[in-house]
Design a protein around this motif. Structure first.
Motif, PDB file in Angstrom:
ATOM      1  N   LEU A 126      -8.604   6.345  -0.897  1.00 21.76           N
ATOM      2  CA  LEU A 126      -7.255   6.893  -1.011  1.00 21.76           C
ATOM      3  C   LEU A 126      -6.896   7.126  -2.471  1.00 21.76           C
ATOM      4  O   LEU A 126      -6.081   7.995  -2.784  1.00 21.76           O
ATOM      5  N   ILE A 127      -7.481   6.321  -3.366  1.00 22.56           N
ATOM      6  CA  ILE A 127      -7.316   6.496  -4.808  1.00 22.56           C
ATOM      7  C   ILE A 127      -8.678   6.360  -5.468  1.00 22.56           C
ATOM      8  O   ILE A 127      -9.651   5.927  -4.846  1.00 22.56           O
ATOM      9  N   PHE A 128      -8.749   6.744  -6.737  1.00 22.49           N
ATOM     10  CA  PHE A 128      -9.970   6.531  -7.502  1.00 22.49           C
ATOM     11  C   PHE A 128      -9.585   6.148  -8.931  1.00 22.49           C
ATOM     12  O   PHE A 128      -8.457   6.390  -9.373  1.00 22.49           O
ATOM     13  N   LYS A 129     -10.533   5.544  -9.618  1.00 18.70           N
ATOM     14  CA  LYS A 129     -10.274   5.085 -10.978  1.00 18.70           C
ATOM     15  C   LYS A 129     -11.226   5.791 -11.938  1.00 18.70           C
ATOM     16  O   LYS A 129     -12.440   5.817 -11.729  1.00 18.70           O
ATOM     17  N   GLU A 140      -9.081   1.630  -2.909  1.00 16.87           N
ATOM     18  CA  GLU A 140     -10.213   2.378  -3.445  1.00 16.87           C
ATOM     19  C   GLU A 140     -11.344   2.457  -2.423  1.00 16.87           C
ATOM     20  O   GLU A 140     -12.001   3.493  -2.281  1.00 16.87           O
ATOM     21  N   SER A 141     -11.599   1.348  -1.729  1.00 19.31           N
ATOM     22  CA  SER A 141     -12.685   1.319  -0.747  1.00 19.31           C
ATOM     23  C   SER A 141     -12.415   2.259   0.417  1.00 19.31           C
ATOM     24  O   SER A 141     -13.340   2.673   1.118  1.00 19.31           O
ATOM     25  N   LEU A 194      -4.507   9.498  -7.284  1.00 19.42           N
ATOM     26  CA  LEU A 194      -4.686   9.796  -5.859  1.00 19.42           C
ATOM     27  C   LEU A 194      -5.898  10.674  -5.669  1.00 19.42           C
ATOM     28  O   LEU A 194      -6.223  11.523  -6.497  1.00 19.42           O
ATOM     29  N   MET A 195      -6.604  10.471  -4.531  1.00 17.17           N
ATOM     30  CA  MET A 195      -7.750  11.306  -4.217  1.00 17.17           C
ATOM     31  C   MET A 195      -7.274  12.738  -3.941  1.00 17.17           C
ATOM     32  O   MET A 195      -6.208  12.942  -3.369  1.00 17.17           O
ATOM     33  N   GLU A 238       0.832  -1.207   0.000  1.00 18.14           N
ATOM     34  CA  GLU A 238       0.000   0.000   0.000  1.00 18.14           C
ATOM     35  C   GLU A 238       0.867   1.258   0.000  1.00 18.14           C
ATOM     36  O   GLU A 238       0.632   2.193  -0.769  1.00 18.14           O
ATOM     37  N   ALA A 239       1.876   1.285   0.866  1.00 20.24           N
ATOM     38  CA  ALA A 239       2.726   2.464   0.980  1.00 20.24           C
ATOM     39  C   ALA A 239       3.510   2.728  -0.299  1.00 20.24           C
ATOM     40  O   ALA A 239       3.574   3.867  -0.785  1.00 20.24           O
TER      41      ALA A 239
END
Length: 339
Positions: A328-331, A324-325, A338-339, A285-286
């Motif tokens: 922290l990010i989006f597609k 995504e849940s 990154l959000m 994740e990091a």
């Protein structure tokens, strides 16, 4: 509180929460509050993978949370719930579930208890007319959803579902953005991936099963007399670093391994550098978040797999779904930002 513990486990393992166990299974664990691995394993919905890999952590969390809430471990209510689960297990084997039609229950009974193949059941002499093999397999999956016990290893071997096919299905679902309709998902997959593969994978998700129970392609017996060099390299691309070291073979610089079958329209490729497994980079994740922030316009799944070449596509997709849940990010337009 246990949902939060599951999320922590998912983050540390780099996988999605449902891959550890489903919500329904988690509720049963809360109801019984087991104090030992044996009692944890006795809960309906808990598989050996959960007990072996996450059992110690879960039991420690249950003990701490129960103490905070002044709840007893393995108390009368817990024993009663455990007995109810055991009764449920017996019921699914000996009695027909209420919402399962006789035709589906009969097919499941012949497949699971009598050990007949789907092909033999489809062409059983007692039938007025033969039915399709995939119809029989669909009946077995429907029975599993209603609580009937299924030999998943045998089922996956019979339908030919592998880790690679499962990864393709998961990627297709992410691309479509929904799993409500199967046709759009099928259209994003190679021809050799059929509706039964998709239904089996979705059933696993709904039951909260880990994808690790699915065999990899090198475990599954292939029926082709002459496997191509490309398919061999694709299998090696999915192996862990340790396994690649054991099966290391010389490969040309920038060898391409197809991850999505032979369809030119639908396959993605990974370049294997001449440096070999020694330069592989595992995804976390990091490291993923740190890397993505360098790309203002976002990155594709192919970019991620190329950069984190020490991780499988299934691992990357699981981690992306988890992040995504957590928003922290989006597609968007197949690009992760990154959000």
């Amino acid at each position: 509180m246990l949902l939060e513990e599951r999320m922590k486990l998912a983050r540390s393992a780099g996988t999605a929460p449902y891959a550890i166990c489903g919500d329904l299974t988690l509720k049963k664990i809360v109801a019984t509050r087991p104090s030992t691995k044996a009692r944890l394993a006795n809960i309906d919905g808990v598989n050996q993978h959960l007990v072996t890999r996450y059992g110690d952590h879960l039991l420690q969390s249950i003990q701490q949370l129960s103490k905070q809430l002044d709840l007893s471990l393995d108390g009368a209510a817990a024993v009663e719930a455990s007995q109810a689960n055991n009764n449920c297990k017996a019921y699914t084997i000996t009695k027909q579930p209420k919402d399962l039609p006789p035709a589906k229950y009969g097919a499941w009974k012949m497949w699971q208890e009598d050990g007949l193949s789907a092909e033999k059941i489809a062409n059983f002499p007692g039938r007025s007319a033969p039915i399709k093999v995939n119809t029989v397999l669909g009946y077995v999956l429907d029975a599993a959803r209603e609580g009937c016990v299924v030999d998943w290893t045998r089922l996956f071997n019979e339908i030919g579902l592998t880790q690679e096919i499962a990864a393709n299905i998961q990627a297709a679902i992410l691309k479509v953005g929904s799993k409500d309709k199967l046709k759009p998902i099928k259209e994003e997959l190679p021809e050799e991936v059929d509706y039964t593969h998709i239904k089996a994978w979705l059933t696993m998700q709904d039951l909260g099963m880990s994808t690790e129970v699915i065999p990899s392609s090198n475990q599954h017996s292939k029926q082709h007399s002459n496997g191509t060099e490309e398919s061999e390299r694709a299998a090696v691309a999915y192996l862990s670093e340790e396994e690649r070291n054991r099966t290391e073979r010389p490969v040309p610089e920038k060898t391409e391994a197809s991850l999505f079958g032979d369809s030119p329209r639908k396959r993605q490729k990974v370049e294997v550098s001449e440096q070999g497994a020694g330069s592989s980079l595992e995804i976390t994740e990091a490291s993923l978040l740190d890397w993505i922030q360098n790309f203002e316009n976002g990155v594709t799944l192919s970019d991620i797999l190329k950069h984190f070449n020490g991780s499988t596509e299934a691992t990357a997709i699981d981690l992306l779904s988890c992040i995504e849940s957590e928003f922290l990010i989006f597609k968007k337009n197949n690009l992760y930002k990154l959000m």
